[in-house]
Write a protein that holds these residues in place. Sequence first.
Motif, PDB file in Angstrom:
ATOM      1  N   THR A 102       7.273   0.461   1.277  1.00  0.00           N
ATOM      2  CA  THR A 102       6.354   0.818   2.355  1.00  0.00           C
ATOM      3  C   THR A 102       7.192   1.220   3.558  1.00  0.00           C
ATOM      4  O   THR A 102       8.058   0.459   3.992  1.00  0.00           O
ATOM      5  CB  THR A 102       5.425  -0.360   2.716  1.00  0.00           C
ATOM      6  N   GLN A 136       3.647   9.922   9.095  1.00  0.00           N
ATOM      7  CA  GLN A 136       2.550  10.778   8.630  1.00  0.00           C
ATOM      8  C   GLN A 136       2.484  11.994   9.533  1.00  0.00           C
ATOM      9  O   GLN A 136       2.747  11.915  10.735  1.00  0.00           O
ATOM     10  CB  GLN A 136       1.228  10.018   8.637  1.00  0.00           C
ATOM     11  N   ARG A 147       5.763  12.584   2.880  1.00  0.00           N
ATOM     12  CA  ARG A 147       5.379  12.484   1.453  1.00  0.00           C
ATOM     13  C   ARG A 147       6.028  13.590   0.629  1.00  0.00           C
ATOM     14  O   ARG A 147       6.578  13.327  -0.437  1.00  0.00           O
ATOM     15  CB  ARG A 147       3.861  12.564   1.275  1.00  0.00           C
ATOM     16  N   ARG A 177       2.118   8.045  -1.400  1.00  0.00           N
ATOM     17  CA  ARG A 177       0.834   8.321  -0.750  1.00  0.00           C
ATOM     18  C   ARG A 177       0.852   7.814   0.685  1.00  0.00           C
ATOM     19  O   ARG A 177       1.621   6.914   1.031  1.00  0.00           O
ATOM     20  CB  ARG A 177      -0.316   7.671  -1.515  1.00  0.00           C
ATOM     21  N   ASN A 178      -0.013   8.415   1.506  1.00  0.00           N
ATOM     22  CA  ASN A 178      -0.247   7.900   2.852  1.00  0.00           C
ATOM     23  C   ASN A 178      -1.223   6.739   2.758  1.00  0.00           C
ATOM     24  O   ASN A 178      -2.071   6.687   1.868  1.00  0.00           O
ATOM     25  CB  ASN A 178      -0.853   8.981   3.746  1.00  0.00           C
ATOM     26  N   ARG A 179      -1.107   5.830   3.729  1.00  0.00           N
ATOM     27  CA  ARG A 179      -2.055   4.728   3.841  1.00  0.00           C
ATOM     28  C   ARG A 179      -2.798   4.866   5.166  1.00  0.00           C
ATOM     29  O   ARG A 179      -2.264   5.413   6.125  1.00  0.00           O
ATOM     30  CB  ARG A 179      -1.334   3.388   3.747  1.00  0.00           C
ATOM     31  N   ARG A 180      -4.012   4.372   5.196  1.00  0.00           N
ATOM     32  CA  ARG A 180      -4.831   4.496   6.411  1.00  0.00           C
ATOM     33  C   ARG A 180      -4.215   3.793   7.615  1.00  0.00           C
ATOM     34  O   ARG A 180      -4.525   4.129   8.753  1.00  0.00           O
ATOM     35  CB  ARG A 180      -6.246   3.989   6.150  1.00  0.00           C
ATOM     36  N   VAL A 221       3.518   5.004   4.866  1.00  0.00           N
ATOM     37  CA  VAL A 221       3.650   5.722   3.605  1.00  0.00           C
ATOM     38  C   VAL A 221       4.081   4.698   2.563  1.00  0.00           C
ATOM     39  O   VAL A 221       4.954   3.867   2.818  1.00  0.00           O
ATOM     40  CB  VAL A 221       4.685   6.867   3.709  1.00  0.00           C
ATOM     41  N   GLU A 222       3.464   4.751   1.394  1.00  0.00           N
ATOM     42  CA  GLU A 222       3.763   3.818   0.309  1.00  0.00           C
ATOM     43  C   GLU A 222       4.279   4.613  -0.884  1.00  0.00           C
ATOM     44  O   GLU A 222       3.769   5.696  -1.178  1.00  0.00           O
ATOM     45  CB  GLU A 222       2.492   3.070  -0.077  1.00  0.00           C
ATOM     46  N   PRO A 233      -3.726  10.456  -3.444  1.00  0.00           N
ATOM     47  CA  PRO A 233      -4.612  10.476  -2.267  1.00  0.00           C
ATOM     48  C   PRO A 233      -4.391   9.243  -1.379  1.00  0.00           C
ATOM     49  O   PRO A 233      -3.942   8.195  -1.830  1.00  0.00           O
ATOM     50  CB  PRO A 233      -6.023  10.452  -2.866  1.00  0.00           C
ATOM     51  N   ILE A 234      -4.767   9.391  -0.124  1.00  0.00           N
ATOM     52  CA  ILE A 234      -4.645   8.299   0.861  1.00  0.00           C
ATOM     53  C   ILE A 234      -5.500   7.108   0.454  1.00  0.00           C
ATOM     54  O   ILE A 234      -6.543   7.271  -0.180  1.00  0.00           O
ATOM     55  CB  ILE A 234      -5.045   8.817   2.263  1.00  0.00           C
TER      56      ILE A 234
END
Length: 99
Positions: A9, A15, A20, A37-40, A44-45, A97-98
Amino acid sequence: MTEIIRQVTIRGRVQGVGYRAWLAMTAQASGLDGWVRNRRDGSVEAVLAGSEPIVRDMIAACHRGPSAARVEAVLVEDAGAILLAQRAPGERFSILPIV
């Protein structure tokens, strides 16, 4: 050679700066399997799978990221095949996807 899987993470300004795409391109060029993926929450994970030295080098590169990123922290955890299986079918490395 020992194969490992790590969940990473990345926090900071990661972002909207191409992080990514950079991570996916760099991981693929290194021969790694996994996904990103992006996280809310703005992080970024990623899940990285491959030989221990290559995964370790990729994690070190995550501390820098692309030139526009400002990485504040990189958290690393052991992961397993269940997380790795979230990538798209037929792909070695996916941009998901996020969440």
